[in-house]
Motif scaffolding. Structure first.
Motif, mmCIF file in Angstrom:
data_model
loop_
_atom_site.group_PDB
_atom_site.id
_atom_site.type_symbol
_atom_site.label_atom_id
_atom_site.label_comp_id
_atom_site.label_asym_id
_atom_site.label_seq_id
_atom_site.Cartn_x
_atom_site.Cartn_y
_atom_site.Cartn_z
ATOM 1 N N ALA A 43 72.700 49.437 14.260
ATOM 2 C CA ALA A 43 72.340 50.254 15.471
ATOM 3 C C ALA A 43 72.270 51.998 15.142
ATOM 4 C CB ALA A 43 72.987 49.992 16.720
ATOM 5 N N VAL A 44 71.307 52.537 15.713
ATOM 6 C CA VAL A 44 71.608 54.125 15.485
ATOM 7 C C VAL A 44 71.383 54.444 17.129
ATOM 8 C CG1 VAL A 44 70.732 56.422 14.698
ATOM 9 C CG2 VAL A 44 70.683 54.390 13.280
ATOM 10 N N VAL A 45 72.439 55.053 17.501
ATOM 11 C CA VAL A 45 72.294 55.229 19.071
ATOM 12 C C VAL A 45 72.288 56.754 18.983
ATOM 13 C CG1 VAL A 45 73.207 53.079 19.740
ATOM 14 C CG2 VAL A 45 74.890 54.939 19.466
ATOM 15 N N GLU A 46 71.268 57.357 19.935
ATOM 16 C CA GLU A 46 71.289 59.009 20.047
ATOM 17 C C GLU A 46 71.808 59.397 21.371
ATOM 18 O OE1 GLU A 46 67.334 60.224 19.194
ATOM 19 O OE2 GLU A 46 67.107 58.623 17.554
ATOM 20 N N ASN A 47 72.974 58.565 21.986
ATOM 21 C CA ASN A 47 73.759 59.259 23.016
ATOM 22 C C ASN A 47 75.104 58.537 22.928
ATOM 23 O OD1 ASN A 47 73.812 56.852 25.270
ATOM 24 N ND2 ASN A 47 71.521 57.126 24.362
ATOM 25 N N ASN A 48 75.973 58.890 23.533
ATOM 26 C CA ASN A 48 77.297 58.076 23.856
ATOM 27 C C ASN A 48 77.595 57.779 25.217
ATOM 28 O OD1 ASN A 48 78.083 60.677 24.530
ATOM 29 N ND2 ASN A 48 79.730 60.847 23.354
ATOM 30 N N SER A 49 76.571 57.256 25.964
ATOM 31 C CA SER A 49 76.856 56.902 27.230
ATOM 32 C C SER A 49 77.261 55.351 27.580
ATOM 33 C CB SER A 49 75.252 57.151 27.891
ATOM 34 O OG SER A 49 74.388 55.870 27.630
ATOM 35 N N PHE A 80 67.213 50.239 15.832
ATOM 36 C CA PHE A 80 67.886 48.812 15.293
ATOM 37 C C PHE A 80 67.315 48.792 13.835
ATOM 38 C CE2 PHE A 80 68.647 48.737 19.624
ATOM 39 C CZ PHE A 80 69.867 48.181 19.782
ATOM 40 N N PHE A 81 67.999 48.329 12.947
ATOM 41 C CA PHE A 81 67.504 48.177 11.456
ATOM 42 C C PHE A 81 68.129 46.488 11.198
ATOM 43 C CE2 PHE A 81 68.039 52.292 11.753
ATOM 44 C CZ PHE A 81 66.808 53.188 11.072
ATOM 45 N N LYS A 82 67.357 45.833 10.504
ATOM 46 C CA LYS A 82 67.979 44.693 10.112
ATOM 47 C C LYS A 82 68.267 44.785 8.500
ATOM 48 C CE LYS A 82 68.198 40.025 10.487
ATOM 49 N NZ LYS A 82 68.506 38.816 11.668
ATOM 50 N N ARG A 83 69.269 44.441 8.210
ATOM 51 C CA ARG A 83 69.607 44.113 6.812
ATOM 52 C C ARG A 83 69.472 42.842 6.163
ATOM 53 N NH1 ARG A 83 72.621 48.878 5.266
ATOM 54 N NH2 ARG A 83 74.422 49.416 6.729
ATOM 55 N N PRO A 84 68.872 42.725 4.781
ATOM 56 C CA PRO A 84 68.518 43.813 4.024
ATOM 57 C C PRO A 84 67.081 44.288 3.812
ATOM 58 C CG PRO A 84 68.509 41.718 2.797
ATOM 59 C CD PRO A 84 68.784 41.360 4.233
ATOM 60 N N SER A 85 66.238 43.867 5.112
ATOM 61 C CA SER A 85 64.827 43.910 5.009
ATOM 62 C C SER A 85 64.385 45.329 5.146
ATOM 63 C CB SER A 85 63.846 42.980 5.724
ATOM 64 O OG SER A 85 64.506 43.379 7.067
ATOM 65 N N GLY A 86 65.380 45.968 6.431
ATOM 66 C CA GLY A 86 64.991 47.546 6.488
ATOM 67 C C GLY A 86 63.907 47.156 7.843
ATOM 68 N N LYS A 87 63.831 46.082 8.190
ATOM 69 C CA LYS A 87 62.835 46.084 9.337
ATOM 70 C C LYS A 87 63.440 46.869 10.437
ATOM 71 C CE LYS A 87 61.080 42.372 12.377
ATOM 72 N NZ LYS A 87 61.144 40.846 12.560
ATOM 73 N N GLN A 88 62.538 47.411 11.239
ATOM 74 C CA GLN A 88 62.979 48.396 12.269
ATOM 75 C C GLN A 88 62.264 48.141 13.366
ATOM 76 O OE1 GLN A 88 62.302 52.638 11.128
ATOM 77 N NE2 GLN A 88 62.141 53.117 13.233
ATOM 78 N N VAL A 89 63.337 48.434 14.576
ATOM 79 C CA VAL A 89 62.717 48.631 16.083
ATOM 80 C C VAL A 89 63.191 49.838 16.768
ATOM 81 C CG1 VAL A 89 63.927 46.730 16.814
ATOM 82 C CG2 VAL A 89 62.125 47.337 18.268
ATOM 83 N N ARG A 90 62.414 50.696 17.127
ATOM 84 C CA ARG A 90 62.871 52.024 17.809
ATOM 85 C C ARG A 90 62.509 51.660 19.175
ATOM 86 N NH1 ARG A 90 61.121 57.313 19.338
ATOM 87 N NH2 ARG A 90 62.684 58.774 18.899
ATOM 88 N N ILE A 91 63.436 51.852 20.252
ATOM 89 C CA ILE A 91 63.183 51.849 21.551
ATOM 90 C C ILE A 91 63.532 53.064 22.229
ATOM 91 C CG2 ILE A 91 64.226 50.514 23.549
ATOM 92 C CD1 ILE A 91 64.973 48.084 21.669
ATOM 93 N N ASN A 152 63.877 53.559 5.292
ATOM 94 C CA ASN A 152 65.207 53.389 4.664
ATOM 95 C C ASN A 152 66.249 53.192 5.384
ATOM 96 O OD1 ASN A 152 63.760 54.130 2.410
ATOM 97 N ND2 ASN A 152 63.983 56.252 2.569
ATOM 98 N N LEU A 153 67.108 52.381 5.346
ATOM 99 C CA LEU A 153 68.471 51.982 5.885
ATOM 100 C C LEU A 153 69.473 52.991 6.031
ATOM 101 C CD1 LEU A 153 68.706 48.361 4.838
ATOM 102 C CD2 LEU A 153 68.472 49.261 7.211
ATOM 103 N N PRO A 154 70.217 53.369 7.015
ATOM 104 C CA PRO A 154 71.332 54.287 7.062
ATOM 105 C C PRO A 154 72.386 53.620 5.871
ATOM 106 C CG PRO A 154 71.087 53.413 9.118
ATOM 107 C CD PRO A 154 70.019 52.757 8.388
#
Ligand SMILES: [Zn+2]
Ligand SMILES: [Zn+2]
Length: 197
Positions: A43-49, A80-91, A152-154
């Motif tokens: 998970a990549v989160v763009e805030n720390n709330s 959110f990314f899924k390993r290892p496929s790199g499938k991604q969903v941005r919310i 690309n995955l982080p």
């Protein structure tokens, strides 16, 4: 799947931010299936709330495991990314809080100015509960914009060599040390030395 009550238990209180994180996590899990045991989801989160606490408990993405990445953008965006496929969903959250009348705005004003009388506290509490409920019950479409893709995955959590700080003697990860007057020091020592100048 964790319930909202369990998330509240973990976080310590119920609040609108937590409800947002809960809805975001449900959406991500709908995409990816189960909770991450060992870095299956990143998970990549763009805030720390407050929302991020829900993300951690629901998806199993945590700081400690290195599959929770904080980008300090102050945005209500969760990828959110899924390993290892790199499938991604941005919310991206586009929920709008329910409209407030003049009287309600005045109560918020009183609260922000430090009025913690029983009447004001009850108002704030009730408003938060209303917002939380509205988020939990909202239609996905009015709550968030979901985009899917593949990217690309982080990078995986990296393990760094640790270096002893030449000032306090405590160890710090190699990419985090600084040089101060020719000495290798940790960030707190670097900062406190700079402040003394
Ligand atoms: Zn909270
Ligand atoms: Zn130090």
């Amino acid at each position: 799947m964790k319930t909202f009550d369990e998330v509240v238990d973990f976080h310590g209180h119920s609040c609108p931010g937590l409800a947002l994180g809960y809805r975001v996590s449900l959406r991500a899990l709908k995409e990816f299936g189960r909770r991450s045991k060992d870095e299956e989801i990143v998970a990549v989160v763009e805030n720390n709330s407050c929302a991020v606490d829900a993300v951690q408990l629901m998806t199993g993405c945590t700081f400690g495991k290195g599959n929770l990445i904080f980008r300090d953008y102050g945005k209500q965006v969760y990828t959110f990314f899924k390993r290892p496929s790199g499938k991604q969903v941005r919310i991206s959250i586009d929920w709008k809080k329910p409209e407030e009348n003049g009287e309600e705005e005045a109560m918020w004003e009183r609260y922000l100015k430090g009025d913690h009388s029983a009447k004001v506290i009850k108002f704030v509490h009730d408003r938060k509960a209303t917002k939380t409920r509205s988020i939990l019950e909202a239609d996905e479409k009015e709550l968030m914009t979901v985009t899917k893709g593949r990217e690309n995955l982080p990078p995986e959590a990296e393990i760094y060599r640790s270096i002893a700080c030449e000032r306090c003697g405590e160890k710090a990860a190699e990419p985090k040390v600084r040089i101060k007057d020719g000495k290798i020091v940790c960030i707190p020592c670097y900062d406190s030395a700079s402040r003394r100048r």
